[in-house]
Design a protein around this motif. Structure first.
Motif, PDB file in Angstrom:
ATOM      1  N   PHE A 287       0.832  -1.218   0.000  1.00 57.36           N
ATOM      2  CA  PHE A 287       0.000   0.000   0.000  1.00 57.36           C
ATOM      3  C   PHE A 287       0.864   1.265   0.000  1.00 57.36           C
ATOM      4  CE2 PHE A 287      -3.569  -2.512   2.245  1.00 57.36           C
ATOM      5  CZ  PHE A 287      -4.108  -2.876   1.018  1.00 57.36           C
TER       6      PHE A 287
ATOM      7  N   LYS B  96     -10.580   4.085   0.576  1.00 57.48           N
ATOM      8  CA  LYS B  96     -10.367   3.098   1.642  1.00 57.48           C
ATOM      9  C   LYS B  96      -9.565   1.930   1.096  1.00 57.48           C
ATOM     10  CE  LYS B  96     -14.800   2.408   2.244  1.00 57.48           C
ATOM     11  NZ  LYS B  96     -15.462   3.103   1.098  1.00 57.48           N
ATOM     12  N   PHE B  97      -9.085   1.101   2.027  1.00 61.05           N
ATOM     13  CA  PHE B  97      -8.523  -0.207   1.706  1.00 61.05           C
ATOM     14  C   PHE B  97      -9.601  -1.244   1.980  1.00 61.05           C
ATOM     15  CE2 PHE B  97      -4.575   2.034   3.213  1.00 61.05           C
ATOM     16  CZ  PHE B  97      -4.030   2.198   1.946  1.00 61.05           C
TER      17      PHE B  97
ATOM     18  N   ASP C 219      -7.360  -6.447   0.440  1.00 60.34           N
ATOM     19  CA  ASP C 219      -6.149  -6.245  -0.356  1.00 60.34           C
ATOM     20  C   ASP C 219      -6.413  -5.317  -1.546  1.00 60.34           C
ATOM     21  OD1 ASP C 219      -7.852  -8.414  -1.288  1.00 60.34           O
ATOM     22  OD2 ASP C 219      -6.361  -8.698  -2.858  1.00 60.34           O
TER      23      ASP C 219
ATOM     24  N   ILE D 270      -7.326  -1.535  -3.259  1.00 55.22           N
ATOM     25  CA  ILE D 270      -7.228  -0.088  -3.070  1.00 55.22           C
ATOM     26  C   ILE D 270      -8.374   0.566  -3.828  1.00 55.22           C
ATOM     27  CG2 ILE D 270      -5.860   1.987  -3.512  1.00 55.22           C
ATOM     28  CD1 ILE D 270      -3.366   0.229  -3.388  1.00 55.22           C
TER      29      ILE D 270
END
Length: 549
Positions: free
Chosen positions: A389, A405-406, A409, A411
């Motif tokens: 990230f 947001k994440f 796994d 993005i």
């Protein structure tokens, strides 16, 4: 038979009260023979006792403010004579013996709407009176009271310099005002609200005495029009009896709350007024014009000292608020975008207000991460994702993108908000290519503990962007069909590739379109028409000079 009556002056009116008891009590409690429910009068203030034929004495009953006979304080009982002047707190009276045959008393003063009743001063003049050193020295030499006041001003200035809260500032002001200005019963500190531009009550206090009532929870006890006049015109006002001043005739708070004396001055800091210091009371002021002017001058000087502290407190609060806002925004936006948002003021109370914007949304997902995570410990998974990230977001932020947001796994990032970007599709496309190239280099150099692969999908269109949530939890996010389509597109993207929707394709530069080819038309849940999808034509090689670590 010799009779005694009291001519009591209440609100500039004469009230004749016969002393019809051998022991006649005066005080604030209703059971007294002369009931005076006024500030400054003790519960049982004084009493008049018949000593024999035609003789009466008066004595103080241990009152807080004392009883005066012909301007001398009573320490023992004294015999009354015709026309003796009696002062109880702020109430004046005269003793009348056989008033039908003795000389007539003076007529009560008729109130006039002049400087004696209401004083209006330019705050610059008041600052000159109290702040200039020469004038201060003259005042100190002339009056002992001024010496004490000046000492307190010096002390309060030192205390205000170290005050860290508005409560500390107000407490210091309250103590000195209640000490020196006798007629003040209530005190208020109003500060201008930077969001609304209106005066807002920050603190209020009432002088503590017997049977005193607490301040109302609302702000209706304050004369708003007087405060607004003081603030806007930068003047100081003191009214000895606002009830009799026709200029305040429309002030409901003054009439219904039985307010008589009023004093208000602006909080003047250099060339800026940051608020108003307000005080009032239920008893008309009976001091001389000179004394009232000195009180107003002292009150204004005190406000000047307070203004500097209030301004410093406001600045500190603003800096702390901006620090919280900046800290929060930097989690989602590039430093350049954060700086622009702070400069334009596009935030409110650390929140970004939701609004519709034209954006490009990107979903970048790691291929086969579920299978990989089964082979790693939770600590190793967290370590791998953090490193991944950290690198990928550099490409997003380099193009002025915003992290939504994440999602595990994945993005989720977008371009075109919160600050408008006309070329949001081009930015998203360049960022996606940069992420694929950067990951390829990382894999070759074995920067990560395990090699990873990405698939990225981009869609463009309208979306609602802003803070969404409850008072307990708020997320900065994007909502709408544009986001839903991009999420579904990501599932059909080939590993190591980048795909864009037809809407995004049409917004790209011709040179960028040349890097794409039509992948086909696809149907997605919730969308009636098939969507043309475009995929990048070839693998991105490390040799691209436009992308360097």
């Amino acid at each position: 038979m010799t009779e005694l009556k009291l001519c009591v002056y209440l609100d500039n009116q004469e009230v004749i009260v016969p002393v019809d008891q051998d022991e006649f009590t005066i005080g604030r409690l209703p059971e007294n023979d002369l009931h005076l429910p006024y500030f400054g009068i003790s519960r049982c203030h004084a009493r008049i006792v018949k000593q024999g034929k035609g003789k009466w004495s008066i004595e103080d009953m241990g009152s807080k403010n004392g009883t005066y006979l012909n301007e001398k304080i009573l320490t023992t009982a004294e015999i009354l004579a015709h026309n003796d002047w009696i002062k109880l707190g702020n109430i004046d009276a005269r003793a009348i013996f056989n008033d039908s045959t003795l000389p007539r008393l003076r007529e009560p003063e008729k109130p006039e709407l002049d400087e004696g009743m209401t004083i209006v001063r330019n705050v610059n003049d008041l600052k000159e009176q109290w702040i200039q050193a020469d004038n201060l020295v003259d005042k100190v030499r002339r009056q002992e009271t001024s010496i004490a006041r000046l000492k307190d001003l010096v002390d309060i200035a030192q205390n205000l310099n170290s005050a860290e809260s508005i409560e500390e500032i107000f407490m210091a002001v309250k103590n000195v005002v209640f000490r020196y200005i006798e007629n003040v019963e209530r005190l208020a500190l109003l500060i201008i609200d930077s969001d609304t531009g209106n005066l807002k009550l920050f603190n209020g206090a009432i002088r503590e005495f017997e049977h005193s009532q607490p301040l109302p929870n609302d702000e209706n006890w304050i004369s708003r029009s007087i405060c607004q006049t003081v603030y806007s015109q930068k003047i100081a006002i003191q009214s000895a009896n606002a009830q009799l001043d026709e200029r305040f005739g429309n002030e409901i708070s003054i009439i219904t709350k039985d307010i008589h004396s009023v004093m208000a001055v602006p909080l003047w800091d250099e060339n800026k007024v940051v608020g108003v210091l307000y005080a009032d009371g239920h008893i008309p002021i009976s001091e001389s014009i000179q004394q009232k002017d000195q009180d107003l001058s002292f009150f204004s000087t005190l406000a000047n000292l307070v203004a500097s502290s209030v301004q410093r407190w406001l600045l500190t609060r603003q800096l702390r608020s901006e620090e919280r806002i900046r800290h929060r925004l930097e989690r989602y936006h590039s430093p350049a975008v954060v700086q622009q948002m702070m400069q334009t003021g596009n935030v409110s109370d650390t929140r970004l207000i939701p609004k519709e914007s034209e954006i490009s949304i990107m979903f970048a997902d790691i291929v086969g991460f579920t299978a990989l995570s089964e082979k790693l410990t939770p600590a190793k998974i967290a370590e791998l994702l953090n490193a991944f990230f950290e690198e990928m977001l550099q490409e997003v932020f380099a193009e002025g993108g915003t992290l939504d947001k994440f999602i595990g796994d994945c993005i989720m990032a977008f371009f075109g908000a919160p600050e408008p970007q006309q070329d949001h599709a081009e930015r998203a496309f360049r960022a996606a290519k940069g992420m694929l190239t950067r990951l390829e280099k990382m894999n070759l150099r074995k920067v990560l503990s395990h090699p990873l692969d990405l698939r990225i999908a981009i869609n463009s269109g309208k979306a609602v962007v802003g803070d969404v949530g409850s008072t307990l939890r708020v997320d900065y996010t994007v909502l709408g069909p544009t986001i839903n389509l991009a999420s579904r597109m990501e599932s059909i993207c080939p590993p190591g590739k980048l795909i864009v929707s037809d809407a995004t394709y049409k917004m790209l530069q011709p040179s960028q379109r040349l890097e794409l080819e039509e992948m086909g038309e696809y149907r997605f849940k919730g969308i009636d028409q098939p969507i043309p999808i475009y995929v990048i034509t070839k693998d991105l090689m490390i040799s691209r000079k436009s992308h360097k670590l």
